[in-house]
Design a protein around this motif. Structure first.
Motif, PDB file in Angstrom:
ATOM      1  N   LEU A   1     -93.849 -87.278 -58.849  1.00  0.00           N
ATOM      2  CA  LEU A   1     -92.523 -87.464 -59.424  1.00  0.00           C
ATOM      3  C   LEU A   1     -91.766 -86.149 -59.253  1.00  0.00           C
ATOM      4  CD1 LEU A   1     -93.201 -89.401 -62.750  1.00  0.00           C
ATOM      5  CD2 LEU A   1     -92.578 -90.323 -60.502  1.00  0.00           C
ATOM      6  N   ALA A   2     -90.600 -86.212 -58.638  1.00  0.00           N
ATOM      7  CA  ALA A   2     -89.811 -85.005 -58.367  1.00  0.00           C
ATOM      8  C   ALA A   2     -89.429 -84.286 -59.658  1.00  0.00           C
ATOM      9  CB  ALA A   2     -88.569 -85.346 -57.556  1.00  0.00           C
TER      10      ALA A   2
ATOM     11  N   LEU B   1     -79.041 -82.601 -52.656  1.00  0.00           N
ATOM     12  CA  LEU B   1     -79.819 -83.548 -51.864  1.00  0.00           C
ATOM     13  C   LEU B   1     -80.028 -84.813 -52.691  1.00  0.00           C
ATOM     14  CD1 LEU B   1     -82.256 -80.914 -50.422  1.00  0.00           C
ATOM     15  CD2 LEU B   1     -80.411 -82.069 -49.219  1.00  0.00           C
ATOM     16  N   PRO B   2     -79.891 -85.985 -52.057  1.00  0.00           N
ATOM     17  CA  PRO B   2     -79.788 -87.257 -52.796  1.00  0.00           C
ATOM     18  C   PRO B   2     -81.090 -87.911 -53.244  1.00  0.00           C
ATOM     19  CG  PRO B   2     -79.552 -87.680 -50.458  1.00  0.00           C
ATOM     20  CD  PRO B   2     -79.683 -86.180 -50.610  1.00  0.00           C
ATOM     21  N   ILE B   3     -81.952 -87.180 -53.943  1.00  0.00           N
ATOM     22  CA  ILE B   3     -83.142 -87.829 -54.504  1.00  0.00           C
ATOM     23  C   ILE B   3     -82.681 -88.693 -55.677  1.00  0.00           C
ATOM     24  CG2 ILE B   3     -85.266 -87.483 -55.817  1.00  0.00           C
ATOM     25  CD1 ILE B   3     -85.890 -85.108 -54.128  1.00  0.00           C
ATOM     26  N   HIS B   4     -83.064 -89.958 -55.635  1.00  0.00           N
ATOM     27  CA  HIS B   4     -82.694 -90.882 -56.710  1.00  0.00           C
ATOM     28  C   HIS B   4     -83.490 -90.538 -57.968  1.00  0.00           C
ATOM     29  CE1 HIS B   4     -81.422 -94.513 -58.693  1.00  0.00           C
ATOM     30  NE2 HIS B   4     -82.687 -94.745 -59.019  1.00  0.00           N
TER      31      HIS B   4
ATOM     32  N   GLY C   1     -90.193 -93.275 -63.270  1.00  0.00           N
ATOM     33  CA  GLY C   1     -90.810 -93.292 -61.944  1.00  0.00           C
ATOM     34  C   GLY C   1     -89.837 -93.429 -60.794  1.00  0.00           C
ATOM     35  N   SER C   2     -88.533 -93.411 -61.069  1.00  0.00           N
ATOM     36  CA  SER C   2     -87.548 -93.632 -60.007  1.00  0.00           C
ATOM     37  C   SER C   2     -87.446 -92.468 -59.025  1.00  0.00           C
ATOM     38  CB  SER C   2     -86.172 -93.919 -60.602  1.00  0.00           C
ATOM     39  OG  SER C   2     -85.676 -92.788 -61.286  1.00  0.00           O
ATOM     40  N   CYS C   3     -87.947 -91.298 -59.382  1.00  0.00           N
ATOM     41  CA  CYS C   3     -87.849 -90.133 -58.497  1.00  0.00           C
ATOM     42  C   CYS C   3     -89.151 -89.893 -57.727  1.00  0.00           C
ATOM     43  CB  CYS C   3     -87.442 -88.887 -59.282  1.00  0.00           C
ATOM     44  SG  CYS C   3     -88.663 -88.358 -60.499  1.00  0.00           S
ATOM     45  N   ALA C   4     -89.941 -90.935 -57.517  1.00  0.00           N
ATOM     46  CA  ALA C   4     -91.196 -90.794 -56.777  1.00  0.00           C
ATOM     47  C   ALA C   4     -90.908 -90.333 -55.347  1.00  0.00           C
ATOM     48  CB  ALA C   4     -91.965 -92.108 -56.764  1.00  0.00           C
TER      49      ALA C   4
ATOM     50  N   ILE D   1     -93.675 -79.055 -60.032  1.00  0.00           N
ATOM     51  CA  ILE D   1     -93.199 -77.675 -60.001  1.00  0.00           C
ATOM     52  C   ILE D   1     -93.496 -77.108 -58.616  1.00  0.00           C
ATOM     53  CG2 ILE D   1     -93.401 -75.365 -61.019  1.00  0.00           C
ATOM     54  CD1 ILE D   1     -92.311 -77.437 -62.979  1.00  0.00           C
ATOM     55  N   VAL D   2     -92.479 -76.541 -57.975  1.00  0.00           N
ATOM     56  CA  VAL D   2     -92.639 -75.982 -56.634  1.00  0.00           C
ATOM     57  C   VAL D   2     -93.548 -74.758 -56.706  1.00  0.00           C
ATOM     58  CG1 VAL D   2     -91.430 -74.984 -54.669  1.00  0.00           C
ATOM     59  CG2 VAL D   2     -90.376 -76.851 -55.943  1.00  0.00           C
ATOM     60  N   ARG D   3     -94.541 -74.731 -55.828  1.00  0.00           N
ATOM     61  CA  ARG D   3     -95.503 -73.625 -55.773  1.00  0.00           C
ATOM     62  C   ARG D   3     -95.236 -72.811 -54.513  1.00  0.00           C
ATOM     63  NH1 ARG D   3    -100.564 -75.242 -58.628  1.00  0.00           N
ATOM     64  NH2 ARG D   3    -100.953 -73.039 -58.440  1.00  0.00           N
ATOM     65  N   ASP D   4     -96.037 -71.802 -54.280  1.00  0.00           N
ATOM     66  CA  ASP D   4     -95.867 -70.924 -53.126  1.00  0.00           C
ATOM     67  C   ASP D   4     -96.544 -71.527 -51.894  1.00  0.00           C
ATOM     68  OD1 ASP D   4     -95.190 -68.780 -51.564  1.00  0.00           O
ATOM     69  OD2 ASP D   4     -96.804 -67.496 -52.278  1.00  0.00           O
ATOM     70  N   GLU D   5     -95.984 -72.635 -51.431  1.00  0.00           N
ATOM     71  CA  GLU D   5     -96.478 -73.283 -50.222  1.00  0.00           C
ATOM     72  C   GLU D   5     -95.346 -74.082 -49.601  1.00  0.00           C
ATOM     73  OE1 GLU D   5     -99.725 -75.914 -51.188  1.00  0.00           O
ATOM     74  OE2 GLU D   5     -98.637 -76.791 -52.856  1.00  0.00           O
ATOM     75  N   ASP D   6     -95.385 -74.203 -48.295  1.00  0.00           N
ATOM     76  CA  ASP D   6     -94.360 -74.948 -47.582  1.00  0.00           C
ATOM     77  C   ASP D   6     -94.707 -76.434 -47.644  1.00  0.00           C
ATOM     78  OD1 ASP D   6     -93.324 -72.493 -46.976  1.00  0.00           O
ATOM     79  OD2 ASP D   6     -94.093 -72.441 -44.933  1.00  0.00           O
ATOM     80  N   ILE D   7     -93.729 -77.239 -48.049  1.00  0.00           N
ATOM     81  CA  ILE D   7     -93.985 -78.670 -48.221  1.00  0.00           C
ATOM     82  C   ILE D   7     -92.902 -79.506 -47.539  1.00  0.00           C
ATOM     83  CG2 ILE D   7     -95.301 -78.440 -50.350  1.00  0.00           C
ATOM     84  CD1 ILE D   7     -92.776 -79.185 -51.915  1.00  0.00           C
ATOM     85  N   LEU D   8     -93.269 -80.737 -47.224  1.00  0.00           N
ATOM     86  CA  LEU D   8     -92.360 -81.749 -46.710  1.00  0.00           C
ATOM     87  C   LEU D   8     -92.233 -82.825 -47.778  1.00  0.00           C
ATOM     88  CD1 LEU D   8     -90.693 -83.199 -44.498  1.00  0.00           C
ATOM     89  CD2 LEU D   8     -92.860 -84.176 -43.685  1.00  0.00           C
ATOM     90  N   VAL D   9     -91.011 -83.108 -48.182  1.00  0.00           N
ATOM     91  CA  VAL D   9     -90.750 -84.083 -49.232  1.00  0.00           C
ATOM     92  C   VAL D   9     -90.017 -85.271 -48.605  1.00  0.00           C
ATOM     93  CG1 VAL D   9     -89.610 -84.507 -51.437  1.00  0.00           C
ATOM     94  CG2 VAL D   9     -90.565 -82.250 -50.940  1.00  0.00           C
ATOM     95  N   LYS D  10     -90.669 -86.432 -48.617  1.00  0.00           N
ATOM     96  CA  LYS D  10     -90.063 -87.652 -48.074  1.00  0.00           C
ATOM     97  C   LYS D  10     -89.636 -88.543 -49.240  1.00  0.00           C
ATOM     98  CE  LYS D  10     -92.860 -87.753 -43.893  1.00  0.00           C
ATOM     99  NZ  LYS D  10     -93.815 -88.560 -43.119  1.00  0.00           N
ATOM    100  N   PHE D  11     -88.416 -89.043 -49.145  1.00  0.00           N
ATOM    101  CA  PHE D  11     -87.921 -89.944 -50.189  1.00  0.00           C
ATOM    102  C   PHE D  11     -87.007 -90.978 -49.603  1.00  0.00           C
ATOM    103  CE2 PHE D  11     -85.044 -86.394 -49.915  1.00  0.00           C
ATOM    104  CZ  PHE D  11     -83.780 -86.912 -50.077  1.00  0.00           C
TER     105      PHE D  11
END
Length: 115
Positions: free
Chosen positions: A100-101, A36-39, A48-51, A105-115
């Motif tokens: 910052l991606a 997936l293309p996260i910069h 800070g480029s992976c915000a 650290i990914v935790r045990d919860e469902d998340i939406l990541v917008k970039f």
């Protein structure tokens, strides 16, 4: 297991992947594994480029994930978070919307990541 949904105008559609909670992989590592293309540039939390904007996709209280010192500096300098949001994160375990991606650290919860 956590469902992580990535959303970006750079992709044709949103993509949801499964991430094993507690495996200590960063959000950036999960994105890279799934192509997936996260910069990003430094992968170290300094540029800070992976915000990314992280939202919780459940009715539960978000898990308070402490900001690293690098995140505080990079996100504040980029105008993504305020001093008040940093204080809320530290005192009340209320995570700010921007992270910052490479540090999150990914935790045990469902998340939406917008970039």
């Amino acid at each position: 297991m956590a469902n992580v949904t990535f959303s970006s105008p750079a992709m044709n559609k949103d993509v949801t992947v499964y991430a094993t909670a507690g495996d200590c992989h960063t959000l950036l590592a999960v994105a890279q594994k799934n192509k997936l293309p996260i910069h990003f540039e430094c992968e170290n939390g300094e540029c800070g480029s992976c915000a990314v904007e992280v939202g919780i996709l459940s009715n539960r209280q978000p898990m308070g994930m402490h900001l690293t010192e690098k995140e505080k500096v990079a996100l504040k300098l980029a105008g993504k978070i305020s001093r008040e949001q940093i204080e809320q994160a530290e005192l009340s375990d209320i995570p700010p919307p921007w992270r910052l991606a490479c540090q999150y650290i990914v935790r045990d919860e469902d998340i939406l990541v917008k970039f």
